[in-house]
Write a protein that holds these residues in place. Structure first.
Motif, mmCIF file in Angstrom:
data_model
loop_
_atom_site.group_PDB
_atom_site.id
_atom_site.type_symbol
_atom_site.label_atom_id
_atom_site.label_comp_id
_atom_site.label_asym_id
_atom_site.label_seq_id
_atom_site.Cartn_x
_atom_site.Cartn_y
_atom_site.Cartn_z
ATOM 1 N N ALA A 53 0.831 -1.203 0.000
ATOM 2 C CA ALA A 53 0.000 0.000 0.000
ATOM 3 C C ALA A 53 0.867 1.254 0.000
ATOM 4 C CB ALA A 53 -0.925 0.002 1.212
ATOM 5 N N ILE A 54 0.292 2.345 -0.528
ATOM 6 C CA ILE A 54 1.020 3.613 -0.529
ATOM 7 C C ILE A 54 1.113 4.143 0.901
ATOM 8 C CG2 ILE A 54 0.300 4.137 -2.887
ATOM 9 C CD1 ILE A 54 -1.706 6.159 -1.679
ATOM 10 N N PRO A 55 2.081 5.015 1.188
ATOM 11 C CA PRO A 55 2.259 5.538 2.545
ATOM 12 C C PRO A 55 1.016 6.202 3.130
ATOM 13 C CG PRO A 55 4.200 6.012 1.237
ATOM 14 C CD PRO A 55 3.185 5.437 0.296
ATOM 15 N N ALA A 56 0.250 6.927 2.308
ATOM 16 C CA ALA A 56 -0.941 7.606 2.822
ATOM 17 C C ALA A 56 -1.973 6.617 3.344
ATOM 18 C CB ALA A 56 -1.563 8.482 1.726
ATOM 19 N N VAL A 57 -2.068 5.458 2.727
ATOM 20 C CA VAL A 57 -2.982 4.414 3.209
ATOM 21 C C VAL A 57 -2.453 3.818 4.504
ATOM 22 C CG1 VAL A 57 -3.851 2.082 2.731
ATOM 23 C CG2 VAL A 57 -3.998 3.860 0.969
ATOM 24 N N LYS A 58 -1.168 3.530 4.558
ATOM 25 C CA LYS A 58 -0.571 2.942 5.759
ATOM 26 C C LYS A 58 -0.673 3.883 6.959
ATOM 27 C CE LYS A 58 2.771 -0.054 3.411
ATOM 28 N NZ LYS A 58 4.209 -0.358 3.209
ATOM 29 N N ALA A 59 -0.770 5.196 6.686
ATOM 30 C CA ALA A 59 -0.856 6.173 7.769
ATOM 31 C C ALA A 59 -2.239 6.217 8.412
ATOM 32 C CB ALA A 59 -0.495 7.565 7.243
ATOM 33 N N LEU A 60 -3.227 5.603 7.766
ATOM 34 C CA LEU A 60 -4.568 5.540 8.341
ATOM 35 C C LEU A 60 -4.599 4.529 9.490
ATOM 36 C CD1 LEU A 60 -6.696 5.422 5.047
ATOM 37 C CD2 LEU A 60 -6.231 7.424 6.464
ATOM 38 N N ASP A 61 -5.726 4.479 10.182
ATOM 39 C CA ASP A 61 -5.903 3.498 11.257
ATOM 40 C C ASP A 61 -6.278 2.155 10.637
ATOM 41 O OD1 ASP A 61 -6.274 2.203 13.649
ATOM 42 O OD2 ASP A 61 -8.280 3.040 13.991
ATOM 43 N N VAL A 62 -5.281 1.517 10.024
ATOM 44 C CA VAL A 62 -5.501 0.255 9.329
ATOM 45 C C VAL A 62 -4.635 -0.832 9.948
ATOM 46 C CG1 VAL A 62 -6.179 1.294 7.135
ATOM 47 C CG2 VAL A 62 -3.758 0.848 7.588
ATOM 48 N N VAL A 63 -5.064 -2.065 9.752
ATOM 49 C CA VAL A 63 -4.278 -3.223 10.180
ATOM 50 C C VAL A 63 -3.407 -3.659 9.005
ATOM 51 C CG1 VAL A 63 -4.358 -5.634 10.920
ATOM 52 C CG2 VAL A 63 -6.003 -3.980 11.841
#
Length: 282
Positions: A249-259
């Protein structure tokens, strides 16, 4: 009663459910669904789970993959431009671009001669104006031959979306170009890949359409889970009870509250199902 009764899992297709990046950049064949994903989703559905895909692809570019996927609910197409039921072969809901979008899209590619635009009506066809190398690669990825037109005025309406394809620096310049236009606020403009820039109606997003789907199915949002890797997935990751992001995933997605889960090419959705088994013990 199955452990996943009343649970909805929606996954992005490209580079989340199936790793397709090599097909776009190197012309390789799109791989089949990873065996780990196949087994995990079969178990998820057998235990009452409801599984669908929320893709940036328009219907024509996704149809050929449906029979190989364990889908049992309507799917989100065109980045939230449509909600399509493959059982009845009809749209339950569609959000289309205004007709003037063809004029605006043409203005964009006239200003950027290296950029192509693919136009997606809610049909089995895809049209292209100002074809480029990414168009050719994208045809391999989608397995749909685009119909060439001299300009967007020749493309049938209504349109689910416009897709600008080209070098990343040109697509970034298009985003800057739009800020100078009085009509910029009429559209959602978002990347679905490094070489793919999507233009949809302001009301269209994966998050909005997943919410609509949950309501249609009678599923509480507390039991809605989403997985995605790109900017166009962020809206559904944010509305989910829990979002999941593959390693790629791109960094912006990883920065979300995701597992975080493993890379898409290694069976990321199988790890998502494993996490859901922990949440919903038998």
């Amino acid at each position: 009663m199955g452990r996943f009764d009343g649970v909805l899992l929606m996954s992005d297709f490209d580079n989340t459910l199936v790793f397709t990046a090599d097909a776009l950049t190197a012309g390789k064949d799109v791989p089949p669904l990873h065996p780990k994903n196949q087994a995990a989703l079969a178990e998820f559905v057998a235990e009452g789970g409801q599984f669908g895909v929320a893709t940036g692809r328009a219907l024509a570019a996704f149809m050929c993959y449906v029979s190989d996927l364990p889908i049992n609910v309507p799917c989100v197409t065109a980045n939230g431009g449509g909600l399509y039921d493959f059982k009845t072969q009809q749209y339950l809901y569609a959000v289309t671009l205004p007709e003037i979008a063809a004029v605006h899209g043409q203005e964009i590619i006239d200003a950027f001669p290296r950029v192509a635009v693919e136009a997606y009506p809610n049909s089995q066809h895809i049209y292209v104006v100002q074809r480029n190398h990414v168009t050719d690669q994208h045809e391999v990825l989608t397995q749909v031959k685009c119909i060439d037109e001299p300009d967007l005025s020749q493309v049938p309406q209504p349109l689910a979306k416009l897709l600008f394809t080209g070098f990343h620096e040109d697509l970034l310049a298009i985003k800057d170009f739009l800020t100078t236009k009085p009509w910029a606020e009429e559209y959602e403009l978002i990347f679905s890949g490094e070489h793919l820039l999507e233009m949809t109606s302001k009301e269209a997003s994966k998050g909005a359409m997943v919410t609509r789907l949950a309501d249609y199915l009678g599923i509480d949002m507390a039991h809605v889970y989403c997985a995605g890797d790109e900017a166009n997935d962020m809206s559904m990751l944010q509305i989910a009870a829990q979002g999941f992001a593959p390693e790629n995933a791109i960094p912006a997605v990883k920065a979300l509250d995701v597992v975080p889960v493993c890379h898409a090419k290694d069976g990321a959705i199988a790890q998502v199902v494993a996490r859901l088994k922990e949440r919903y013990p038998a």
